[in-house]
Motif scaffolding. Structure first.
Motif, mmCIF file in Angstrom:
data_model
loop_
_atom_site.group_PDB
_atom_site.id
_atom_site.type_symbol
_atom_site.label_atom_id
_atom_site.label_comp_id
_atom_site.label_asym_id
_atom_site.label_seq_id
_atom_site.Cartn_x
_atom_site.Cartn_y
_atom_site.Cartn_z
ATOM 1 N N ILE A 182 0.836 -1.202 0.000
ATOM 2 C CA ILE A 182 0.000 0.000 0.000
ATOM 3 C C ILE A 182 0.873 1.255 0.000
ATOM 4 N N VAL A 183 1.905 1.230 0.856
ATOM 5 C CA VAL A 183 2.806 2.386 0.944
ATOM 6 C C VAL A 183 3.521 2.609 -0.383
ATOM 7 N N VAL A 184 4.032 1.526 -0.982
ATOM 8 C CA VAL A 184 4.733 1.641 -2.259
ATOM 9 C C VAL A 184 3.796 2.183 -3.332
ATOM 10 N N ALA A 185 2.562 1.656 -3.364
ATOM 11 C CA ALA A 185 1.598 2.134 -4.359
ATOM 12 C C ALA A 185 1.311 3.619 -4.173
ATOM 13 N N GLY A 186 1.179 4.045 -2.922
ATOM 14 C CA GLY A 186 0.896 5.448 -2.665
ATOM 15 C C GLY A 186 2.043 6.362 -3.047
ATOM 16 N N LEU A 187 3.261 5.947 -2.728
ATOM 17 C CA LEU A 187 4.427 6.791 -2.986
ATOM 18 C C LEU A 187 4.775 6.865 -4.470
ATOM 19 N N THR A 188 4.524 5.797 -5.207
ATOM 20 C CA THR A 188 4.953 5.769 -6.609
ATOM 21 C C THR A 188 3.821 6.013 -7.605
ATOM 22 N N LEU A 189 2.614 5.606 -7.257
ATOM 23 C CA LEU A 189 1.516 5.660 -8.221
ATOM 24 C C LEU A 189 0.371 6.578 -7.804
ATOM 25 N N THR A 213 12.125 -12.689 5.766
ATOM 26 C CA THR A 213 13.093 -12.479 4.679
ATOM 27 C C THR A 213 12.386 -12.324 3.335
ATOM 28 N N ILE A 214 11.430 -13.212 3.070
ATOM 29 C CA ILE A 214 10.702 -13.172 1.796
ATOM 30 C C ILE A 214 9.888 -11.891 1.682
ATOM 31 N N SER A 215 9.272 -11.462 2.784
ATOM 32 C CA SER A 215 8.468 -10.239 2.763
ATOM 33 C C SER A 215 9.328 -9.013 2.486
ATOM 34 N N LEU A 216 10.504 -8.950 3.115
ATOM 35 C CA LEU A 216 11.410 -7.828 2.870
ATOM 36 C C LEU A 216 11.891 -7.812 1.424
ATOM 37 N N ALA A 217 12.206 -9.000 0.883
ATOM 38 C CA ALA A 217 12.640 -9.083 -0.511
ATOM 39 C C ALA A 217 11.522 -8.662 -1.455
ATOM 40 N N MET A 277 8.938 -4.681 -5.057
ATOM 41 C CA MET A 277 7.813 -3.789 -5.350
ATOM 42 C C MET A 277 8.288 -2.352 -5.524
ATOM 43 N N ALA A 278 9.171 -1.907 -4.620
ATOM 44 C CA ALA A 278 9.672 -0.540 -4.687
ATOM 45 C C ALA A 278 10.438 -0.302 -5.988
ATOM 46 N N GLY A 279 11.138 -1.335 -6.467
ATOM 47 C CA GLY A 279 11.931 -1.171 -7.677
ATOM 48 C C GLY A 279 11.134 -1.269 -8.968
ATOM 49 N N LEU A 280 10.015 -2.000 -8.944
ATOM 50 C CA LEU A 280 9.286 -2.272 -10.190
ATOM 51 C C LEU A 280 7.955 -1.548 -10.300
ATOM 52 N N ALA A 281 7.485 -0.942 -9.223
ATOM 53 C CA ALA A 281 6.142 -0.350 -9.226
ATOM 54 C C ALA A 281 5.985 0.747 -10.263
ATOM 55 N N GLU A 282 6.984 1.616 -10.384
ATOM 56 C CA GLU A 282 6.847 2.776 -11.269
ATOM 57 C C GLU A 282 6.661 2.364 -12.723
ATOM 58 N N GLY A 314 6.110 -1.067 -13.736
ATOM 59 C CA GLY A 314 5.197 -2.202 -13.877
ATOM 60 C C GLY A 314 3.780 -1.929 -13.423
ATOM 61 N N GLY A 315 3.581 -0.874 -12.649
ATOM 62 C CA GLY A 315 2.239 -0.527 -12.198
ATOM 63 C C GLY A 315 1.715 -1.476 -11.129
ATOM 64 N N LEU A 316 0.416 -1.399 -10.904
ATOM 65 C CA LEU A 316 -0.216 -2.208 -9.865
ATOM 66 C C LEU A 316 -0.133 -3.701 -10.156
ATOM 67 N N GLU A 317 -0.157 -4.068 -11.438
ATOM 68 C CA GLU A 317 -0.056 -5.481 -11.783
ATOM 69 C C GLU A 317 1.260 -6.064 -11.287
ATOM 70 N N ALA A 318 2.335 -5.285 -11.361
ATOM 71 C CA ALA A 318 3.628 -5.760 -10.870
ATOM 72 C C ALA A 318 3.568 -6.025 -9.367
ATOM 73 N N LEU A 319 2.925 -5.136 -8.638
ATOM 74 C CA LEU A 319 2.796 -5.344 -7.193
ATOM 75 C C LEU A 319 2.017 -6.619 -6.910
ATOM 76 N N GLY A 320 0.957 -6.843 -7.671
ATOM 77 C CA GLY A 320 0.147 -8.038 -7.461
ATOM 78 C C GLY A 320 0.909 -9.316 -7.737
ATOM 79 N N TRP A 321 1.669 -9.349 -8.834
ATOM 80 C CA TRP A 321 2.392 -10.570 -9.174
ATOM 81 C C TRP A 321 3.584 -10.798 -8.246
ATOM 82 N N ILE A 322 4.167 -9.737 -7.739
ATOM 83 C CA ILE A 322 5.232 -9.896 -6.739
ATOM 84 C C ILE A 322 4.653 -10.481 -5.454
ATOM 85 N N ALA A 323 3.462 -10.020 -5.046
ATOM 86 C CA ALA A 323 2.801 -10.581 -3.865
ATOM 87 C C ALA A 323 2.522 -12.070 -4.058
ATOM 88 N N ALA A 324 2.075 -12.445 -5.253
ATOM 89 C CA ALA A 324 1.825 -13.861 -5.541
ATOM 90 C C ALA A 324 3.131 -14.662 -5.502
#
Length: 462
Positions: A252-259, A384-388, A393-398, A400-410
């Motif tokens: 959520i924070v990454v989405a807010g800061l970048t998108l 560890t996995i959550s931090l990675a 997400m921080a590196g790809l959000a700008e 890749g957009g929201l879809e990138a965040l979703g697929w990283i979460a998956a």
């Protein structure tokens, strides 16, 4: 069904009722209070109530760690050790809660709480009263969770979950009557919260006493054994909510800061709807965790192995069915839910649904380790996995957009599956290949057995 599977079904039902009660309490309390209070008064209540919620982390994870130790001793049929440890366990929490309450009471008494929070309707005296009563309610609730450990050891966990569910319904009903019919304010509502938690605790304690497991209310009682090992083990349990917060709230924070804020609304709503599937896990994870702690001896391994395979298969197929319904009904449900004020994003929704399916598989399997204080590799792996994932997400959000965040979460949930399954099934002597292949078998036998049990129970109640 044998005794273990019967308790699993009963506890799952009680867990479902408890979950429903909590959801209704959270959802319905809002319109109840808004109908009776002004929006400003409701907002000030939320400001005061927000802080005590974080006290739920102040048990240092000892609730789960100590409960697992009680279950281990109960599984070994060492009743004297169970009763001795339960007295130490409950006395420790009474002592810990009293220390926290006294410290906060002194702070609140000497501090202008209303001024600190910028309140204009609720004055300092009332704010202090509300704050202390809500803190008391939270601490009593934590002690109530400790008593669930005793009920688990006495194999009456469904009764404990039912008591807490009824308490939630009572709080909601009491709040409605007080604010709607008696024009009660925030102080009276806080008193209702405190008294209902105290009644829950008293009923649990009385039930345990009937089971020859007495609570120690003496904070000055000298423990027969140290709680330090369970504090250390318990601290690692706190890594689970921390890792989940990093993964879910971090996105959520990454989405807010970048998108931007509009992207936050889109991401959060799709994630919330998709995670309806994960509620399936909650219905079985708590009972499975409770029973696995009671079945740590070698002679119980075959039955525990069979139970894990059956429960994993049932929840996996239930998650698939729920995910399928969500996917095909996603757009009309989403549009109706949001009033078509938020754009539906099918690719993001697909990623979120897939994430919950992966989460279902690893969360159910992890119950075996979480129920026996062998959670360390999963806890640190999750962090560890959550931090990675957050870094990705921080590196790809700008770009890749929201879809990138979703697929990283998956991908993060898939990584947890890859970590959790091997380290868990190895404890039960189950090859990873066998476990994964067993998931694809439709759970027809389990459903027949469950239907037969429910039908027989229904006939006995007539």
């Amino acid at each position: 069904m044998n005794g273990v599977r019967t308790r699993l079904v009963q506890a799952s039902g009680a867990s479902g009722l408890s979950l429903l009660a909590r959801m209704l309490e959270q959802l319905l309390l809002v319109p109840v209070l808004l109908a009776a209070w002004s929006a400003d008064l409701f907002g000030e209540w939320l400001l005061i109530a927000a802080i005590p919620i974080y006290l739920s982390l102040f048990d240092l994870g000892v609730v789960q760690s100590g409960s697992n130790e009680l279950a281990r001793r109960a599984g070994e049929n060492d009743d004297q050790a169970v009763r001795s440890f339960f007295r130490d366990y409950t006395s420790f929490f009474v002592k810990w809660s009293a220390a926290i309450f006294v410290g906060l009471a002194i702070t609140v008494t000497l501090s202008p709480v209303a001024d600190w929070l910028g309140l204009s309707i609720i004055d300092n005296a009332q704010a202090g009263q509300i704050f202390l009563m809500l803190i008391g309610a939270t601490l009593i609730s934590q002690n109530s969770m400790a008593l669930l450990g005793g009920m688990r050891a006495r194999r009456i966990l469904p009764a404990g979950l039912l008591i807490r569910a009824l308490g939630a319904f009572a709080r909601l009903g009491g709040a409605f009557l007080a604010v709607s019919l008696m024009d009660a304010g925030p102080v009276a509502l806080a008193a209702i919260m405190l008294s209902s938690r105290a009644i829950e605790y008293a009923v649990q304690a009385a039930l345990l006493k009937r089971q020859d497991l007495s609570v120690s209310f003496n904070p000055w009682r000298k423990s027969e054994e140290s709680m330090r090992p369970f504090v250390i083990s318990g601290l690692e349990f706190l890594l689970f909510p921390l890792a989940q917060a990093i993964l879910l709230q971090g996105a959520i924070v990454v989405a807010g800061l970048t998108l931007g804020s509009a992207a936050v609304a889109i991401f959060a709503t799709h994630r919330t709807l998709a995670r309806v599937t994960s509620q399936i896990v909650r219905l079985v994870a708590v009972p499975l965790r409770a029973e696995s702690g009671l079945m740590q001896s070698k002679e119980n391994l075959p039955e525990l192995r069979s139970i894990l395979l059956s429960v994993s298969r049932l929840t996996f197929w239930a998650a698939l069915a729920c995910a399928g319904i969500l996917w095909f009904a996603g757009k009309p449900v989403f549009d109706a839910w949001t009033g078509e004020k938020i754009a539906y994003a099918p690719a993001l929704f697909a990623a979120m649904i897939l994430a919950t399916i992966f989460e279902t598989v690893w969360s159910v399997a992890a119950s075996i380790r979480l129920g026996s204080n062998r959670h360390r590799p999963i806890a640190w792996g999750y962090l560890t996995i959550s931090l990675a994932a957050l870094a990705a997400m921080a590196g790809l959000a700008e770009n890749g957009g929201l879809e990138a965040l979703g697929w990283i979460a998956a991908a993060a949930e898939l990584a947890m599956l890859v970590l959790t399954i091997p380290v868990t099934v190895a404890l039960l002597g189950v090859p990873v290949r066998r476990f994964m292949l067993s998931l694809i078998i439709p759970p027809l036998a389990e459903l027949r057995q469950l239907a037969t049990f429910l039908f027989s129970r229904a006939r006995r109640t007539q």
